[in-house]
Design a protein around this motif. Structure first.
Motif, PDB file in Angstrom:
ATOM      1  N   LYS A  46       5.719  11.494  -3.069  1.00  0.00           N
ATOM      2  CA  LYS A  46       4.564  11.896  -2.255  1.00  0.00           C
ATOM      3  C   LYS A  46       4.896  11.662  -0.782  1.00  0.00           C
ATOM      4  N   THR A  47       4.059  12.188   0.085  1.00  0.00           N
ATOM      5  CA  THR A  47       4.285  12.048   1.520  1.00  0.00           C
ATOM      6  C   THR A  47       4.060  10.596   1.972  1.00  0.00           C
ATOM      7  N   SER A  48       4.608  10.266   3.132  1.00  0.00           N
ATOM      8  CA  SER A  48       4.396   8.928   3.693  1.00  0.00           C
ATOM      9  C   SER A  48       4.796   8.911   5.159  1.00  0.00           C
ATOM     10  N   THR A  49       4.069   8.150   5.945  1.00  0.00           N
ATOM     11  CA  THR A  49       4.523   7.816   7.297  1.00  0.00           C
ATOM     12  C   THR A  49       4.861   6.330   7.324  1.00  0.00           C
ATOM     13  N   ARG A  50       3.849   5.487   7.151  1.00  0.00           N
ATOM     14  CA  ARG A  50       4.015   4.031   7.316  1.00  0.00           C
ATOM     15  C   ARG A  50       4.961   3.393   6.313  1.00  0.00           C
ATOM     16  N   THR A  51       4.799   3.753   5.053  1.00  0.00           N
ATOM     17  CA  THR A  51       5.586   3.062   4.026  1.00  0.00           C
ATOM     18  C   THR A  51       7.067   3.366   4.222  1.00  0.00           C
ATOM     19  N   ARG A  52       7.364   4.624   4.487  1.00  0.00           N
ATOM     20  CA  ARG A  52       8.757   4.978   4.717  1.00  0.00           C
ATOM     21  C   ARG A  52       9.309   4.282   5.957  1.00  0.00           C
ATOM     22  N   ALA A  97       9.631   2.607  -4.535  1.00  0.00           N
ATOM     23  CA  ALA A  97       9.312   3.938  -5.047  1.00  0.00           C
ATOM     24  C   ALA A  97       7.840   4.263  -4.848  1.00  0.00           C
ATOM     25  N   ARG A  98       7.589   5.430  -4.317  1.00  0.00           N
ATOM     26  CA  ARG A  98       6.215   5.943  -4.237  1.00  0.00           C
ATOM     27  C   ARG A  98       6.113   7.092  -5.237  1.00  0.00           C
ATOM     28  N   LEU A  99       5.526   6.792  -6.391  1.00  0.00           N
ATOM     29  CA  LEU A  99       5.433   7.783  -7.461  1.00  0.00           C
ATOM     30  C   LEU A  99       3.983   8.175  -7.711  1.00  0.00           C
ATOM     31  N   TYR A 124      -2.158   1.267  -7.661  1.00  0.00           N
ATOM     32  CA  TYR A 124      -1.981   0.094  -6.801  1.00  0.00           C
ATOM     33  C   TYR A 124      -1.227   0.443  -5.512  1.00  0.00           C
ATOM     34  N   HIS A 125      -1.485  -0.374  -4.489  1.00  0.00           N
ATOM     35  CA  HIS A 125      -0.716  -0.255  -3.229  1.00  0.00           C
ATOM     36  C   HIS A 125      -0.475  -1.675  -2.692  1.00  0.00           C
ATOM     37  N   PRO A 126       0.337  -2.454  -3.404  1.00  0.00           N
ATOM     38  CA  PRO A 126       0.471  -3.871  -3.045  1.00  0.00           C
ATOM     39  C   PRO A 126       1.106  -4.127  -1.675  1.00  0.00           C
ATOM     40  N   SER A 127       2.075  -3.300  -1.260  1.00  0.00           N
ATOM     41  CA  SER A 127       2.726  -3.588   0.026  1.00  0.00           C
ATOM     42  C   SER A 127       1.748  -3.379   1.183  1.00  0.00           C
ATOM     43  N   GLN A 128       0.820  -2.444   1.019  1.00  0.00           N
ATOM     44  CA  GLN A 128      -0.226  -2.247   2.030  1.00  0.00           C
ATOM     45  C   GLN A 128      -1.109  -3.488   2.133  1.00  0.00           C
ATOM     46  N   VAL A 129      -1.499  -3.993   0.992  1.00  0.00           N
ATOM     47  CA  VAL A 129      -2.486  -5.079   0.986  1.00  0.00           C
ATOM     48  C   VAL A 129      -1.875  -6.397   1.481  1.00  0.00           C
ATOM     49  N   ASP A 221      -7.212  11.373  -2.236  1.00  0.00           N
ATOM     50  CA  ASP A 221      -5.833  10.878  -2.259  1.00  0.00           C
ATOM     51  C   ASP A 221      -4.868  11.899  -1.661  1.00  0.00           C
ATOM     52  N   MET A 222      -3.769  11.372  -1.103  1.00  0.00           N
ATOM     53  CA  MET A 222      -2.847  12.202  -0.321  1.00  0.00           C
ATOM     54  C   MET A 222      -2.307  13.414  -1.078  1.00  0.00           C
ATOM     55  N   GLU A 223      -2.072  13.255  -2.390  1.00  0.00           N
ATOM     56  CA  GLU A 223      -1.449  14.364  -3.124  1.00  0.00           C
ATOM     57  C   GLU A 223      -2.403  15.533  -3.340  1.00  0.00           C
ATOM     58  N   HIS A 260      -8.437  -0.053   8.414  1.00  0.00           N
ATOM     59  CA  HIS A 260      -8.157   1.213   7.716  1.00  0.00           C
ATOM     60  C   HIS A 260      -6.658   1.222   7.470  1.00  0.00           C
ATOM     61  N   ASP A 261      -6.243   1.592   6.285  1.00  0.00           N
ATOM     62  CA  ASP A 261      -4.801   1.532   5.983  1.00  0.00           C
ATOM     63  C   ASP A 261      -4.022   2.727   6.532  1.00  0.00           C
ATOM     64  N   MET A 262      -4.721   3.759   7.002  1.00  0.00           N
ATOM     65  CA  MET A 262      -4.121   4.975   7.543  1.00  0.00           C
ATOM     66  C   MET A 262      -3.346   5.742   6.443  1.00  0.00           C
ATOM     67  N   PRO A 263      -3.229   7.066   6.512  1.00  0.00           N
ATOM     68  CA  PRO A 263      -3.679   7.929   7.587  1.00  0.00           C
ATOM     69  C   PRO A 263      -5.213   8.034   7.648  1.00  0.00           C
ATOM     70  N   ILE A 264      -5.704   8.200   8.893  1.00  0.00           N
ATOM     71  CA  ILE A 264      -7.141   8.276   9.159  1.00  0.00           C
ATOM     72  C   ILE A 264      -7.594   9.742   9.133  1.00  0.00           C
ATOM     73  N   ASN A 288       1.673  -4.301  11.101  1.00  0.00           N
ATOM     74  CA  ASN A 288       2.048  -5.393  10.191  1.00  0.00           C
ATOM     75  C   ASN A 288       2.747  -4.908   8.928  1.00  0.00           C
ATOM     76  N   ARG A 289       2.723  -3.602   8.677  1.00  0.00           N
ATOM     77  CA  ARG A 289       3.484  -3.081   7.532  1.00  0.00           C
ATOM     78  C   ARG A 289       4.963  -3.437   7.688  1.00  0.00           C
ATOM     79  N   LEU A 290       5.457  -3.431   8.929  1.00  0.00           N
ATOM     80  CA  LEU A 290       6.873  -3.739   9.164  1.00  0.00           C
ATOM     81  C   LEU A 290       7.211  -5.175   8.757  1.00  0.00           C
TER      82      LEU A 290
HETATM   83  N1   CP Z   1      -1.004   3.338   4.389  1.00  0.00           N
HETATM   84  C1   CP Z   1       0.102   3.973   3.966  1.00  0.00           C
HETATM   85  O1   CP Z   1       0.672   3.680   2.896  1.00  0.00           O
HETATM   86  O2   CP Z   1       0.566   4.907   4.832  1.00  0.00           O
HETATM   87  P1   CP Z   1       1.549   6.088   4.412  1.00  0.00           P
HETATM   88  O3   CP Z   1       0.886   6.851   3.287  1.00  0.00           O
HETATM   89  O4   CP Z   1       1.735   6.907   5.641  1.00  0.00           O
HETATM   90  O5   CP Z   1       2.840   5.478   3.922  1.00  0.00           O
END
Ligand code: CP
Length: 304
Positions: A46-52, A97-99, A124-129, A221-223, A260-264, A288-290
Motif C-alpha cells: 500500500k502507499t506510504s509517506t511517513r512509514t517509508r 512490511a505494510r500489507l 494494527y499500526h503499532p509503529s505509529q502508536v 482507509d488508504m487502499e 492525527h497520525d497523517m495523512p490528513i 517522532n515516527r523517525l
Molecule cells: N501515519 C502513517 O502511517 O503514514 P503513512 O501512511 O504515510 O506511512
C-alpha cells in the motif's frame, strides 16, 4: 521477536521502547553506527509517506541500509508468500512490511528468520502508536493517568491505540460511530475492557471534556480512498462522520492537545484551523515516527 501488534509485549517492554525513542531523539550521535552493516527490507503493498521515510532514514542514521520494495514489482505477487519470505529473510537483518492482510503478515512472520515489523495492516499500526505514546509522554512527562480520546472510525490505528494505552495506564475513550469490520479484534477489546481504562461512547462532547489528548484519523482507509468502487461508501461515511469532526467548536472548552497520525484530509475528520492551532502537535507527532522507528529496530535487533 516480531512487532505485529502489542500482544506479546508487556507494558514495561513497551514503555522501554518509548523511553529509548525519547533518548535516541535527544542523543542521535550516540547511536550513529549501531546498525553498521545491517539491512532492513521494507515491503509495501500500500502507499506510504511517513512509514517509508521514517524507517529508511532511521536505518541510514543508525549506520545501516534500507531497501524499499514495491510489492507489485516482486514475485510475491505470483508465488507463495511463505517461500518468498524464506528467501528474503536470508538476505536482510529485519523486515518491515505494510500489507493489506494481517493473515499474510502472520505467514511472513512464520517463514522469517529475522524480526518483522508491521508497517500497518488492516488490524494494527503499532509503529505509529509508539510514536504517539512518545509525544504524549514528552508533552505530559508521564503516561499513567493521562486521558486520550480517539474520535473517528474504529480502525487499525484505533486498535493499536487501545492496546498501547491500556498497557501503559493511559485512559482511552473511543468515539467511533463506524467500525471497520476488517479491523475487528474482540480479544484485544476484551483485554482492554478488563483494565478498566478503555471505554467507548457516542457522546463526543462529554468525552472531550477532560481529555488531555484528542486524536483523529482518516474516515476511509488508504487502499480505498481513491477507489471508484468505494465512492458511495465514502460519501455515506463523510455524511455520518461530519458531526464528529474535530473543530474549534468541539474544542472550545477543551485544553487538549490535538493529534492525527497523517495523512490528513483537511475539512473532513479535522478542520483546517485546528490543524494549525497552538494545541495541534500533529507535525511533531509525525516527526517522532523517525525516533520511534530507530527505537523499534534497535530493540528487535537486540541492541538494548
Ligand atoms: N501515519 C502513517 O502511517 O503514514 P503513512 O501512511 O504515510 O506511512
Amino acid at each position: 521477536m516480531h512487532l505485529i501488534n502489542f500482544k506479546n509485549l508487556t507494558g514495561q517492554q513497551l514503555a522501554g521502547i518509548i523511553d529509548k525513542a525519547i533518548e535516541v531523539k535527544q542523543n542521535p550521535e550516540k547511536y550513529r553506527m549501531d546498525l553498521d552493516d545491517k539491512s532492513l527490507a521494507m515491503i509495501f503493498q500500500k502507499t506510504s509517506t511517513r512509514t517509508r521515510i521514517s524507517f529508511e532514514v532511521a536505518m541510514t542514521q543508525l549506520g545501516g541500509h534500507a531497501l524499499y520494495i514495491d510489492w507489485r514489482t516482486t514475485n510475491f505477487t505470483m508465488a507463495d508468500i511463505y517461500d518468498e519470505m524464506k528467501y528474503l529473510s536470508r538476505n536482510v537483518d529485519c523486515v518491515m512490511a505494510r500489507l493489506k492482510k494481517n493473515a499474510d503478515l502472520q505467514i511472513m512472520a512464520k517463514a522469517s528468520r529475522v524480526p518483522i515489523v508491521n508497517g500497518c495492516d488492516e488490524k494494527y499500526h503499532p509503529s505509529q502508536v509508539i510514536a504517539d505514546l512518545m509525544i504524549m509522554k514528552e508533552k505530559k512527562g508521564k503516561l499513567k493517568g493521562v486521558k486520550l480520546v480517539y474520535i473517528g472510525v474504529h480502525n487499525n490505528v484505533c486498535n493499536s491505540l487501545i492496546e498501547g494505552c491500556t498497557k501503559l495506564g493511559v485512559k482511552i475513550t473511543t468515539v467511533t460511530p463506524i467500525f471497520n469490520e476488517l479491523s475487528r479484534d474482540e480479544e484485544l477489546l476484551e483485554d482492554a475492557r478488563k483494565t478498566g481504562l478503555y471505554e467507548t461512547t457516542l457522546n463526543v462532547r462529554q468525552a472531550v471534556g477532560d481529555a488531555d489528548f484528542v486524536y483523529t484519523d482518516t474516515w476511509v482507509d488508504m487502499e480505498f480512498f481513491t477507489d471508484p468502487k468505494y465512492a458511495t461508501e465514502k460519501e455515506k461515511r463523510d455524511k455520518l462522520m461530519m458531526p464528529y469532526q474535530i473543530n474549534k467548536e468541539l474544542l472550545k472548552e477543551s485544553d487538549a492537545y490535538v493529534m492525527h497520525d497523517m495523512p490528513i484530509h483537511r475539512g473532513y475528520e479535522i478542520s483546517r484551523d485546528v490543524i494549525e492551532s497552538l494545541k495541534s502537535i500533529i507535525y511533531e507527532q509525525s516527526e517522532n515516527r523517525l525516533y520511534s522507528a530507530k527505537a523499534i529496530i534497535l530493540k528487535l535487533l537486540g541492541k538494548y
